[in-house]
Design a protein around this motif. Sequence first.
Motif, PDB file in Angstrom:
ATOM      1  N   GLN A   1     156.200  -8.693  10.443  1.00 27.42           N
ATOM      2  CA  GLN A   1     156.696  -8.026   9.134  1.00 27.42           C
ATOM      3  C   GLN A   1     158.312  -8.068   8.704  1.00 27.42           C
ATOM      4  O   GLN A   1     158.598  -7.901   7.487  1.00 27.42           O
ATOM      5  CB  GLN A   1     156.392  -6.372   9.010  1.00 27.42           C
ATOM      6  N   THR A   2     158.920  -8.536   9.820  1.00 27.20           N
ATOM      7  CA  THR A   2     160.351  -8.914   9.491  1.00 27.20           C
ATOM      8  C   THR A   2     160.472  -9.958   8.605  1.00 27.20           C
ATOM      9  O   THR A   2     161.109 -10.217   7.857  1.00 27.20           O
ATOM     10  CB  THR A   2     161.112  -8.945  10.710  1.00 27.20           C
TER      11      THR A   2
ATOM     12  N   PRO B   1     144.085   2.529  14.738  1.00 24.68           N
ATOM     13  CA  PRO B   1     145.662   3.104  14.213  1.00 24.68           C
ATOM     14  C   PRO B   1     146.806   2.305  14.524  1.00 24.68           C
ATOM     15  O   PRO B   1     147.973   2.610  13.747  1.00 24.68           O
ATOM     16  CB  PRO B   1     145.623   4.386  15.109  1.00 24.68           C
ATOM     17  N   SER B   2     146.768   1.266  15.142  1.00 25.12           N
ATOM     18  CA  SER B   2     147.973   0.393  15.314  1.00 25.12           C
ATOM     19  C   SER B   2     147.988  -0.862  14.367  1.00 25.12           C
ATOM     20  O   SER B   2     148.847  -1.523  14.699  1.00 25.12           O
ATOM     21  CB  SER B   2     148.064  -0.023  16.491  1.00 25.12           C
ATOM     22  N   VAL B   3     147.152  -1.128  13.553  1.00 25.81           N
ATOM     23  CA  VAL B   3     147.012  -2.081  12.753  1.00 25.81           C
ATOM     24  C   VAL B   3     146.913  -1.797  11.163  1.00 25.81           C
ATOM     25  O   VAL B   3     146.348  -0.754  10.759  1.00 25.81           O
ATOM     26  CB  VAL B   3     145.508  -2.924  12.991  1.00 25.81           C
ATOM     27  N   VAL B   4     147.914  -2.701  10.558  1.00 25.18           N
ATOM     28  CA  VAL B   4     147.913  -2.070   8.960  1.00 25.18           C
ATOM     29  C   VAL B   4     147.572  -3.504   8.324  1.00 25.18           C
ATOM     30  O   VAL B   4     147.881  -4.389   8.484  1.00 25.18           O
ATOM     31  CB  VAL B   4     149.259  -1.805   8.615  1.00 25.18           C
ATOM     32  N   VAL B   5     146.436  -3.179   7.186  1.00 31.92           N
ATOM     33  CA  VAL B   5     145.801  -4.452   6.472  1.00 31.92           C
ATOM     34  C   VAL B   5     146.883  -4.307   5.131  1.00 31.92           C
ATOM     35  O   VAL B   5     147.022  -3.471   4.454  1.00 31.92           O
ATOM     36  CB  VAL B   5     144.518  -4.088   6.067  1.00 31.92           C
ATOM     37  N   GLY B   6     147.379  -5.624   5.192  1.00 33.21           N
ATOM     38  CA  GLY B   6     148.233  -5.984   4.017  1.00 33.21           C
ATOM     39  C   GLY B   6     147.857  -6.706   3.004  1.00 33.21           C
ATOM     40  O   GLY B   6     146.241  -6.982   2.748  1.00 33.21           O
ATOM     41  N   GLU B   7     148.429  -7.244   2.053  1.00 30.55           N
ATOM     42  CA  GLU B   7     147.933  -8.045   0.979  1.00 30.55           C
ATOM     43  C   GLU B   7     147.741  -9.408   1.597  1.00 30.55           C
ATOM     44  O   GLU B   7     147.854  -9.970   2.614  1.00 30.55           O
ATOM     45  CB  GLU B   7     148.593  -8.387  -0.073  1.00 30.55           C
TER      46      GLU B   7
ATOM     47  N   HIS C   1     154.248  -8.830   2.220  1.00 30.51           N
ATOM     48  CA  HIS C   1     152.622  -8.596   2.404  1.00 30.51           C
ATOM     49  C   HIS C   1     152.319  -7.261   2.955  1.00 30.51           C
ATOM     50  O   HIS C   1     151.039  -7.075   3.005  1.00 30.51           O
ATOM     51  CB  HIS C   1     152.031  -9.751   3.152  1.00 30.51           C
ATOM     52  N   LEU C   2     153.263  -6.531   3.280  1.00 29.68           N
ATOM     53  CA  LEU C   2     153.020  -5.153   3.917  1.00 29.68           C
ATOM     54  C   LEU C   2     153.023  -4.135   2.717  1.00 29.68           C
ATOM     55  O   LEU C   2     153.952  -3.628   2.600  1.00 29.68           O
ATOM     56  CB  LEU C   2     154.012  -4.949   4.972  1.00 29.68           C
TER      57      LEU C   2
END
Length: 392
Positions: A161-162, A93-99, A167-168
Amino acid sequence: MTVASGIRLISRHLAALAFLLLIFLPLFLLGRPGALGYDLLENRLRHDFPKSWSISYLEQVGSFFSDNHGFRNALALLGGRMMPALGINSTHPSVVVGEDGWLFYIDENSDRGRATMKDFRGRGRFTPAQLAAIRGNLESIGRAFRRCGVPFVVWVAPNKQTIYGEHLTGFREARGGKRLDQLLEALRGTEDLQWIDSRPALLAAKTNFEGRDLYFRTDTHWNGLGAFVAYESLMAGLEPTLNLPRLENLDPARYEIRISPFSGGDLSANMLNAQWRFRDSKIELVPRFPLFAVDVATAEIVASAGVAIPDLSGWANRAAVKTMVVYGDSFAKHVILYLREHFSRGYFIPEHVIDGEAVGKLRPDVVILEIVERNLASLLDKPKNLDKACRS
């Protein structure tokens, strides 16, 4: 009863027994999460069984069971391989998969369970009271150290992400509306402390270094190149005040850039248990010149300075004069590898709460407080023992 009907009856009971066994076997093997011999790369301690009653008792029991039930490791690894096949990119739940294989950690702890990236979207702003409290804390530290003639520097490591928000996927960045922007505005005109913002340098370096990544794609941290850029921005703020030696070290041409495969990112390996899914590279800057700084044993620091701080580390350097204390997290440790060549003695304290008594005993020429952007709320914690910051 015929033989065929007897076999059907036994088969039904065996199926029920097998189902019950699968349900309860992890409970019978409680405390043996690696029962099948698998191991997980986790950088956290498992939850213990709660020793006393509290309002969150049942939640603590659930966390204990989740961490310690039988076959946990094997099931986690199996889930890491099955979920992508079902169209689920992130199993944590704490990880986002981007491009392009970029992985991102949520930007504040309150996002756990939803990964909404509230601060990135400008939805996690500080209240006026919080901003006033943080300003008060930092001003009190700055005043205390000014009385000792010691500069106080606050330095924020940007979230990945900043710097790589493009890519997010699925989240729109709030330009100028994040907590860090709020804080910078609230601290405008503040005396007795210096604020160093590494964001402009890192954003510019994305194009200046031939498209090489500055952060690991599968880890929360900057890589060796990103740490070097952050080091340059930090030194630009320190050097005019401290007159530091060996400024030629700031020239990237004096380093060899080495790139090698990397598969141990904390997001892919420690949290998703799926390092096999994501490709990454390790970028290191290897100096082409001699290094003078050497590690000093913690026991030696404790004996000489009279401080006893968990995980305190330090170095000595015969080619420099000034001394420093760095409070910070794992981002600072990457930069200290470059920074310590400019200081005769230095100490790294893996903490964000400034202790004036410890600083007074270590007697630095500068104190730096480094904090990663997602943990800015930690600045609400009050410093301690500031009346003991000046050691006679």
